[in-house]
Design a protein around this motif. Structure first.
Motif, PDB file in Angstrom:
ATOM      1  N   ARG A   9      72.715  95.952 -10.638  1.00  0.00           N
ATOM      2  CA  ARG A   9      71.726  96.403  -9.642  1.00  0.00           C
ATOM      3  C   ARG A   9      72.320  96.328  -8.240  1.00  0.00           C
ATOM      4  O   ARG A   9      72.228  97.283  -7.450  1.00  0.00           O
ATOM      5  CB  ARG A   9      70.463  95.537  -9.743  1.00  0.00           C
ATOM      6  N   SER A  15      67.474  97.466  -4.711  1.00  0.00           N
ATOM      7  CA  SER A  15      66.676  96.246  -4.638  1.00  0.00           C
ATOM      8  C   SER A  15      65.981  96.065  -5.989  1.00  0.00           C
ATOM      9  O   SER A  15      65.949  96.977  -6.822  1.00  0.00           O
ATOM     10  CB  SER A  15      65.635  96.351  -3.526  1.00  0.00           C
ATOM     11  N   GLN A  16      65.426  94.893  -6.199  1.00  0.00           N
ATOM     12  CA  GLN A  16      64.663  94.670  -7.430  1.00  0.00           C
ATOM     13  C   GLN A  16      63.475  95.627  -7.497  1.00  0.00           C
ATOM     14  O   GLN A  16      63.149  96.147  -8.558  1.00  0.00           O
ATOM     15  CB  GLN A  16      64.213  93.211  -7.512  1.00  0.00           C
ATOM     16  N   THR A  17      62.862  95.879  -6.361  1.00  0.00           N
ATOM     17  CA  THR A  17      61.745  96.830  -6.308  1.00  0.00           C
ATOM     18  C   THR A  17      62.213  98.232  -6.667  1.00  0.00           C
ATOM     19  O   THR A  17      61.545  98.944  -7.430  1.00  0.00           O
ATOM     20  CB  THR A  17      61.088  96.811  -4.914  1.00  0.00           C
ATOM     21  N   ASP A  18      63.379  98.650  -6.121  1.00  0.00           N
ATOM     22  CA  ASP A  18      63.920  99.978  -6.431  1.00  0.00           C
ATOM     23  C   ASP A  18      64.155 100.143  -7.928  1.00  0.00           C
ATOM     24  O   ASP A  18      63.790 101.159  -8.513  1.00  0.00           O
ATOM     25  CB  ASP A  18      65.248 100.223  -5.699  1.00  0.00           C
ATOM     26  N   GLY A  20      62.803  98.426 -10.362  1.00  0.00           N
ATOM     27  CA  GLY A  20      61.502  98.438 -11.022  1.00  0.00           C
ATOM     28  C   GLY A  20      60.835  99.798 -10.949  1.00  0.00           C
ATOM     29  O   GLY A  20      60.274 100.282 -11.940  1.00  0.00           O
ATOM     30  N   ASP A  21      60.906 100.428  -9.781  1.00  0.00           N
ATOM     31  CA  ASP A  21      60.329 101.767  -9.620  1.00  0.00           C
ATOM     32  C   ASP A  21      60.994 102.770 -10.555  1.00  0.00           C
ATOM     33  O   ASP A  21      60.330 103.633 -11.135  1.00  0.00           O
ATOM     34  CB  ASP A  21      60.458 102.243  -8.171  1.00  0.00           C
ATOM     35  N   SER A  26      57.107  96.337 -12.329  1.00  0.00           N
ATOM     36  CA  SER A  26      57.015  95.675 -11.032  1.00  0.00           C
ATOM     37  C   SER A  26      58.274  94.862 -10.731  1.00  0.00           C
ATOM     38  O   SER A  26      59.079  94.573 -11.625  1.00  0.00           O
ATOM     39  CB  SER A  26      55.807  94.737 -11.005  1.00  0.00           C
ATOM     40  N   ARG A  27      58.422  94.472  -9.481  1.00  0.00           N
ATOM     41  CA  ARG A  27      59.535  93.635  -9.060  1.00  0.00           C
ATOM     42  C   ARG A  27      59.548  92.323  -9.835  1.00  0.00           C
ATOM     43  O   ARG A  27      60.612  91.835 -10.231  1.00  0.00           O
ATOM     44  CB  ARG A  27      59.437  93.352  -7.553  1.00  0.00           C
ATOM     45  N   SER A  28      58.378  91.757 -10.094  1.00  0.00           N
ATOM     46  CA  SER A  28      58.320  90.481 -10.810  1.00  0.00           C
ATOM     47  C   SER A  28      58.876  90.596 -12.231  1.00  0.00           C
ATOM     48  O   SER A  28      59.478  89.648 -12.745  1.00  0.00           O
ATOM     49  CB  SER A  28      56.901  89.916 -10.823  1.00  0.00           C
ATOM     50  N   ILE A  30      61.335  92.671 -13.057  1.00  0.00           N
ATOM     51  CA  ILE A  30      62.789  92.717 -12.860  1.00  0.00           C
ATOM     52  C   ILE A  30      63.339  91.314 -12.630  1.00  0.00           C
ATOM     53  O   ILE A  30      64.375  90.948 -13.203  1.00  0.00           O
ATOM     54  CB  ILE A  30      63.168  93.658 -11.692  1.00  0.00           C
ATOM     55  N   VAL A  31      62.640  90.508 -11.849  1.00  0.00           N
ATOM     56  CA  VAL A  31      63.062  89.115 -11.637  1.00  0.00           C
ATOM     57  C   VAL A  31      63.140  88.397 -12.981  1.00  0.00           C
ATOM     58  O   VAL A  31      64.135  87.711 -13.281  1.00  0.00           O
ATOM     59  CB  VAL A  31      62.101  88.383 -10.671  1.00  0.00           C
TER      60      VAL A  31
END
Length: 74
Positions: A9, A15-18, A20-21, A26-28, A30-31
């Motif tokens: 990544r 980003s984690q958000t990217d 995830g999208d 969601s970002r969570s 991906i975390v």
């Protein structure tokens, strides 16, 4: 076990958000997946392997080879 998903990544400057999208979570999520790759669904792993251009086995930390062997490609 190396964090291959996080490294891939970052390599793509996502980003984690990217990420995830791109895979529809969601970002969570991906975390969680970065902490425990085996918590990802097969569909999520397949989508990430296509985005990153690497094998699912690599993302799971089962091999150090980013790409599958030629005789393993379907």
């Amino acid at each position: 076990m190396p964090n291959c998903i996080g490294a891939e990544r970052v390599r793509l400057r996502l980003s984690q958000t990217d990420l995830g999208d791109k895979i529809g979570v969601s970002r969570s999520i991906i975390v969680r997946i970065e902490r425990d790759p085996k918590s990802a669904t097969y569909d999520q792993l397949e989508q990430m392997s296509q985005i990153f251009g690497c094998s699912i086995e690599y993302l799971l930390g089962e091999t150090d080879d980013r790409l599958p062997k030629k005789d393993e490609v379907a």
